[in-house]
Scaffold this active site. Structure first.
Site, mmCIF file in Angstrom:
data_model
loop_
_atom_site.group_PDB
_atom_site.id
_atom_site.type_symbol
_atom_site.label_atom_id
_atom_site.label_comp_id
_atom_site.label_asym_id
_atom_site.label_seq_id
_atom_site.Cartn_x
_atom_site.Cartn_y
_atom_site.Cartn_z
ATOM 1 N N THR A 1 4.922 8.226 -4.423
ATOM 2 C CA THR A 1 3.515 8.423 -4.114
ATOM 3 C C THR A 1 2.979 7.119 -3.545
ATOM 4 O O THR A 1 3.401 6.043 -3.988
ATOM 5 C CB THR A 1 2.701 8.794 -5.369
ATOM 6 O OG1 THR A 1 1.301 8.528 -5.154
ATOM 7 C CG2 THR A 1 3.135 7.999 -6.574
ATOM 8 N N CYS B 1 0.130 9.129 2.741
ATOM 9 C CA CYS B 1 0.165 9.955 1.541
ATOM 10 C C CYS B 1 1.422 10.803 1.667
ATOM 11 O O CYS B 1 1.696 11.356 2.743
ATOM 12 C CB CYS B 1 -1.075 10.831 1.427
ATOM 13 S SG CYS B 1 -1.096 11.840 -0.056
#
Length: 230
Positions: free
Chosen positions: A83, A196
């Site tokens: 992430t 992202c």
């Protein structure tokens, strides 16, 4: 092959992509029936996301430090955090463990610099676009970073959390991202970082007029290189 610990679940959709890319990378390099030597700790994202939006970053760090220590105790020789946003607590994770953490922003910056680009745009969660832990790290490595305007940032963030994290991919959202990317190119972006790990599920190279840098794919390529290094 070194044993890699993967801190995932944020969200499960991007962690599934990490698993696919890591295994494809190893299979491509080694051939035959080879696959990646992995330990995966997938956290429950709901409480982590709530703490993100409440600004309780110490709480998120506690969850990930516990997971990272568990992976190290189980034998992981290195870590990746699957992430971008939670790299806000990357320093705490590295301090809490004795094995290397492969930082996603460093891998991405190296790829952009290798391509000779200097000015890049960043699409990501609002936390990643608006706080210094990520943008600042890119700038420290010689990159000029452009982010969307406030309304566009809100749309980019909403689509990530309300759609992509739920494995929902909509043409309307792809078109919105295309518009945002067009505006960033008009402002001087030579490339666009998909900062992202879910965004690569929505857009691909043909959706922009400049190169796209999928951080999940870049991160996995670096991890494969590390796993197979002597």
């Amino acid at each position: 092959m070194k044993l890699l610990g993967v801190l995932g679940g944020m969200s499960w959709t991007s962690t599934a992509e990490y698993y696919r890319l890591l295994n494809q990378g190893v299979a491509s390099r080694l051939g035959g029936l080879h696959s990646a030597h992995l330990l995966v700790h997938s956290v429950d994202f709901e409480p982590v996301a709530a703490m993100q939006h409440d600004g309780n970053w110490d709480g998120t760090a506690a969850v990930l430090v516990d997971a990272a220590r568990g992976l190290e105790h189980a034998g992981a020789e290195g870590l990746i955090l699957a992430t971008n946003t939670m790299h806000k607590v990357a320093d705490q994770l590295q301090e809490a463990t004795t094995i290397p953490l492969l930082h996603i922003a460093d891998a991405t910056a190296a790829r952009v610099r290798a391509d000779g680009l200097h000015t890049v745009a960043l699409l990501a969660t609002a936390f990643t676009m608006e706080q210094d832990f990520y943008v600042g790290r890119l700038r420290e490595q010689g990159l000029e970073v452009i982010t969307p305007g406030a309304v566009e940032r809100a749309d980019v963030h909403r689509i990530i959390y309300d759609e992509l994290c739920h494995d929902v991919v909509l043409d309307s959202s792809r078109n919105r991202y295309r518009d945002v990317m067009d505006h960033l190119v008009q402002r001087g972006a030579e490339g666009i970082i998909l900062g992202c790990t879910e965004i690569g599920l929505l857009v691909e190279g043909g959706d922009a007029s400049v190169p796209l840098y999928d951080t999940a794919a870049i991160h996995c390529q670096e991890a494969v290189d590390w796993m197979l290094s002597s």
